[in-house]
Design a protein around this motif. Structure first.
Motif, mmCIF file in Angstrom:
data_model
loop_
_atom_site.group_PDB
_atom_site.id
_atom_site.type_symbol
_atom_site.label_atom_id
_atom_site.label_comp_id
_atom_site.label_asym_id
_atom_site.label_seq_id
_atom_site.Cartn_x
_atom_site.Cartn_y
_atom_site.Cartn_z
ATOM 1 N N GLY A 55 65.304 83.053 46.391
ATOM 2 C CA GLY A 55 65.841 83.567 47.419
ATOM 3 C C GLY A 55 66.715 83.134 48.220
ATOM 4 N N SER A 56 67.270 82.523 48.163
ATOM 5 C CA SER A 56 68.016 81.951 49.058
ATOM 6 C C SER A 56 69.174 82.085 48.868
ATOM 7 C CB SER A 56 68.184 80.368 49.043
ATOM 8 O OG SER A 56 68.473 80.305 47.796
ATOM 9 N N ASN A 57 70.014 81.905 49.740
ATOM 10 C CA ASN A 57 71.376 82.677 50.053
ATOM 11 C C ASN A 57 72.468 81.343 48.552
ATOM 12 O OD1 ASN A 57 74.602 82.752 50.014
ATOM 13 N ND2 ASN A 57 73.639 83.997 52.646
ATOM 14 N N ALA A 58 72.475 82.162 47.726
ATOM 15 C CA ALA A 58 73.327 81.714 47.018
ATOM 16 C C ALA A 58 74.310 81.255 46.839
ATOM 17 C CB ALA A 58 74.297 82.838 46.145
ATOM 18 N N ALA A 59 75.242 81.119 48.125
ATOM 19 C CA ALA A 59 76.630 80.057 48.681
ATOM 20 C C ALA A 59 76.118 78.722 49.443
ATOM 21 C CB ALA A 59 78.164 81.178 49.943
ATOM 22 N N VAL A 60 74.402 78.918 50.049
ATOM 23 C CA VAL A 60 74.214 77.784 50.472
ATOM 24 C C VAL A 60 73.036 76.664 49.382
ATOM 25 C CG1 VAL A 60 72.090 76.483 51.781
ATOM 26 C CG2 VAL A 60 73.314 78.919 51.955
ATOM 27 N N GLY A 61 74.686 75.026 49.718
ATOM 28 C CA GLY A 61 74.247 74.141 48.452
ATOM 29 C C GLY A 61 75.215 74.231 46.790
ATOM 30 N N ASN A 62 75.944 75.470 46.960
ATOM 31 C CA ASN A 62 76.494 75.407 45.446
ATOM 32 C C ASN A 62 77.308 75.877 45.657
ATOM 33 O OD1 ASN A 62 73.656 76.961 43.728
ATOM 34 N ND2 ASN A 62 73.530 77.488 45.487
ATOM 35 N N GLN A 63 78.179 75.690 43.864
ATOM 36 C CA GLN A 63 79.841 76.013 44.588
ATOM 37 C C GLN A 63 79.890 77.226 43.599
ATOM 38 O OE1 GLN A 63 82.392 72.808 43.180
ATOM 39 N NE2 GLN A 63 84.159 73.834 44.080
ATOM 40 N N TYR A 64 80.781 78.347 43.848
ATOM 41 C CA TYR A 64 80.465 79.268 43.204
ATOM 42 C C TYR A 64 82.158 79.058 42.662
ATOM 43 C CZ TYR A 64 82.717 84.318 42.488
ATOM 44 O OH TYR A 64 82.887 85.416 42.034
ATOM 45 N N MET A 65 81.348 79.788 40.775
ATOM 46 C CA MET A 65 82.460 78.846 39.632
ATOM 47 C C MET A 65 83.377 80.826 38.955
ATOM 48 S SD MET A 65 80.702 78.472 35.748
ATOM 49 C CE MET A 65 80.481 76.935 36.300
ATOM 50 N N GLY A 66 82.455 82.068 39.426
ATOM 51 C CA GLY A 66 82.882 83.218 39.204
ATOM 52 C C GLY A 66 81.939 83.845 38.358
ATOM 53 N N LYS A 67 82.791 84.449 37.885
ATOM 54 C CA LYS A 67 81.568 85.997 37.401
ATOM 55 C C LYS A 67 82.224 86.915 36.222
ATOM 56 C CE LYS A 67 85.737 88.377 40.284
ATOM 57 N NZ LYS A 67 85.833 88.951 40.559
ATOM 58 N N ILE A 68 81.176 87.385 35.304
ATOM 59 C CA ILE A 68 80.844 88.205 34.305
ATOM 60 C C ILE A 68 81.532 89.786 34.819
ATOM 61 C CG2 ILE A 68 79.554 89.017 32.431
ATOM 62 C CD1 ILE A 68 78.219 86.686 32.340
ATOM 63 N N LEU A 69 82.319 90.351 34.236
ATOM 64 C CA LEU A 69 82.671 91.506 34.294
ATOM 65 C C LEU A 69 81.896 92.414 33.521
ATOM 66 C CD1 LEU A 69 86.721 91.425 35.379
ATOM 67 C CD2 LEU A 69 84.607 91.477 37.115
ATOM 68 N N PRO A 70 81.975 94.065 33.819
ATOM 69 C CA PRO A 70 81.330 94.949 32.736
ATOM 70 C C PRO A 70 82.399 94.619 31.521
ATOM 71 C CG PRO A 70 80.920 96.139 34.647
ATOM 72 C CD PRO A 70 81.709 94.364 35.231
ATOM 73 N N GLY A 71 81.869 94.987 30.776
ATOM 74 C CA GLY A 71 83.044 94.359 28.869
ATOM 75 C C GLY A 71 82.566 93.690 28.245
ATOM 76 N N TRP A 72 82.256 92.336 29.619
ATOM 77 C CA TRP A 72 82.830 90.462 28.980
ATOM 78 C C TRP A 72 81.773 90.115 29.014
ATOM 79 C CZ3 TRP A 72 88.145 88.201 29.102
ATOM 80 C CH2 TRP A 72 88.993 88.947 30.110
ATOM 81 N N SER A 73 80.689 90.724 28.136
ATOM 82 C CA SER A 73 79.785 90.275 27.394
ATOM 83 C C SER A 73 79.329 90.730 25.713
ATOM 84 C CB SER A 73 78.865 90.415 28.593
ATOM 85 O OG SER A 73 77.348 90.096 27.853
ATOM 86 N N THR A 74 79.250 90.156 25.048
ATOM 87 C CA THR A 74 78.829 90.574 23.437
ATOM 88 C C THR A 74 76.717 91.268 23.504
ATOM 89 O OG1 THR A 74 78.342 89.393 22.645
ATOM 90 C CG2 THR A 74 80.587 89.443 22.761
ATOM 91 N N TYR A 75 76.439 91.030 24.602
ATOM 92 C CA TYR A 75 74.830 91.593 24.881
ATOM 93 C C TYR A 75 74.706 92.178 26.075
ATOM 94 C CZ TYR A 75 70.006 91.244 24.461
ATOM 95 O OH TYR A 75 68.287 91.931 24.607
ATOM 96 N N ARG A 76 73.744 93.353 26.258
ATOM 97 C CA ARG A 76 73.416 93.825 27.199
ATOM 98 C C ARG A 76 72.281 94.218 27.316
ATOM 99 N NH1 ARG A 76 76.639 99.404 28.343
ATOM 100 N NH2 ARG A 76 74.302 99.940 28.865
ATOM 101 N N SER A 77 71.586 93.923 28.169
ATOM 102 C CA SER A 77 69.797 93.820 27.934
ATOM 103 C C SER A 77 69.134 95.581 27.996
ATOM 104 C CB SER A 77 69.920 92.680 29.672
ATOM 105 O OG SER A 77 69.782 93.270 30.881
#
Length: 485
Positions: free
Chosen positions: A296-318
């Motif tokens: 629940g903490s802010n993702a930017a605190v104590g972390n380094q942003y890496m990147g993102k998965i865009l729709p269509g860039w995964s071979t599996y959808r939950s």
């Protein structure tokens, strides 16, 4: 070169040089389609029968390795079967007689199979035997008939996976082909009467073998620590743009791309498991650099942003399970590509070796490249490196091209299975929650040869099984290449 007829089949194997060319093509096709076949029929010594189905207990045994003298002929036979899926059955290896068996399911298929048997199992002039050690007897070159073609076996598998109305469907764990017996093996957690009756209403008894394995397959999620430039085998936390509750996964192999998205050039990527991404949403990933983070903490605190998965860039959808990518006619496992956005972040050509409590003092493996061919049953000494388990080796491949369904999840399709006996496990070290997305590799000295991306695991009474997407399947799903040293 495509095999379209008996004449073309005969010409394609006319001499050793042309055979090598055909096999090279077959290997490339196999890398894309990853046809899975079981080379030795499942043992039925302790079988029982219910509702017309043969039922056996899962065995703790690795399949025998395919001799080098048979491998090329088997790959070529698979190409023939894929070119004629409605006429030919999946080929298999008859180890006692040292031959590759091709069977026809139609009259046309029988003619094709007979020609293939003669060509694939004859000695190569000056190059040693293709499969049989000496001049074969006529009986060994006869193509046996098969009730079910490759296409009909695949149709049965598709029907089982699509059968939402199947009673007690949560007991179904895995599906694979047993080419030698020309049927599907359905691995179940429990052979309940409701499930067997429901299957019997839809399928012939001799088309399925029911294998009971009273274990459970788990997907994996967890944490670790890493900095840019990012390496594989490190922890990432995932959430969407609204800071919804997140989870942890492991990065796989670094990936190099050269694309422009929304006007921004992207050159680096990171593979991970597809089920680590949210369905139909952008999933943002941060690398954890702090041990004080709480859910629940802010993702930017104590972390380094890496990147993102865009729709269509995964071979599996939950929400639906494995999907077919736009550039492929087959399912491509459970893998996704995190696009490392250009904020100064980049990727290395390394993966972490063993578990550590934080950054630094962690042995690394240089990524040497991909294995030159797809995985096959009998491959040994498979390793993975996860954030929770560390580096674990000694797994042996038992099946390829399988479909499996974790309890409460959707179907994962076209995966590789490798297992390791419990007596050989270190500190009960089967894959753990948090290892999803881990790089799967073989060691060449201290360098890593990329084999795949970890999807899940199953801890049984006798062994630990890991499930992963073959790197050749990955390479056909996304643009770019493996980042190598």
């Amino acid at each position: 070169m495509k095999i379209d007829s008996i004449d073309a089949l005969s010409i394609s194997f006319k001499n050793h040089a042309m055979r090598r060319s055909c096999i090279s093509l077959a290997l490339r096709i196999a890398q894309i389609l990853a046809l899975g076949q079981v080379l030795i029929s499942t043992a039925t010594a302790s079988a029982t029968y219910r509702y017309g189905f043969e039922i056996v207990r899962a065995q703790d045994a690795d399949p025998p390795a395919v001799p080098e003298s048979l491998q090329a002929a088997l790959v070529a036979a698979e190409e023939v079967a894929r070119a004629h899926p409605a006429d030919l059955a999946p080929p298999w290896v008859d180890l006692p007689n040292g031959r590759v068996v091709v069977s026809g399911a139609t009259s046309s298929g029988m003619k094709l199979a007979q020609a293939a048997m003669k060509e694939l199992n004859r000695p190569i002039n000056g190059g040693g035997p293709a499969s049989l050690a000496s001049s074969p007897s006529p009986g060994l070159l006869q193509a046996p008939p098969a009730r079910r073609s490759l296409a009909s076996l695949q149709a049965i598998e598709d029907s089982i996976i699509a059968a939402d109305s199947l009673d007690d469907a949560e007991q179904v764990q895995m599906i694979r082909q047993d080419a030698a017996s020309n049927r599907l093996v359905i691995t179940v957690r429990s052979a309940s009467d409701r499930l067997l009756k429901s299957l019997a209403e839809k399928f012939d008894g001799d088309s399925l073998l029911i294998e009971v394995d009273e274990t459970d397959i788990e997907q994996t999620t967890g944490r670790f620590y890493d900095f840019s430039p990012f390496s594989g085998g490190a922890e990432v936390r995932a959430l969407n743009g609204f800071n919804r509750p997140y989870w942890f996964c492991t990065t796989g192999f670094p990936w190099k791309v050269n694309i422009t998205l929304y006007g921004t050039h992207v050159s680096g990527g990171m593979l991970t498991a597809g089920h680590c991404a949210l369905p139909n949403e952008i999933t943002y990933f941060w690398s954890t650099n702090s041990t004080t983070l709480t859910p629940g903490s802010n993702a930017a605190v104590g972390n380094q942003y890496m990147g993102k998965i865009l729709p269509g860039w995964s071979t599996y959808r939950s929400d639906v399970g494995s999907v077919k990518m736009a550039n492929s006619g087959t399912y491509q496992g459970d893998v996704a590509l995190i696009l490392v956005t250009p904020r100064g972040e980049d990727v290395t050509s390394y993966i972490y070796g063993v578990h550590s409590a934080g950054p630094g003092n962690v042995p690394m493996h240089k990524v040497q490249g991909m294995l030159h061919r797809p995985m096959k049953p009998g491959d040994q000494n498979v390793c993975y490196s996860g954030t929770q388990s560390g580096e674990m080796c000694g797994y042996n491949v038992t099946a390829i091209g399988i479909s499996y369904k974790p309890r409460g999840e959707k179907w994962h399709r076209n995966l590789v299975v490798a297992q390791k006996g419990r007596k050989f496990l270190d500190n009960n070290a089967c894959a753990k929650p948090g290892d999803s997305g881990s790089p799967v590799f073989a060691l060449a000295g201290n360098k890593a040869v990329a084999l795949g991306i970890l999807s899940g695991k199953e801890t049984g009474y006798f062994n630990c099984k890991i499930f992963f997407t073959d790197m050749h399947t990955v390479a056909g799903a996304f643009p770019g290449t493996l980042a190598i040293h």
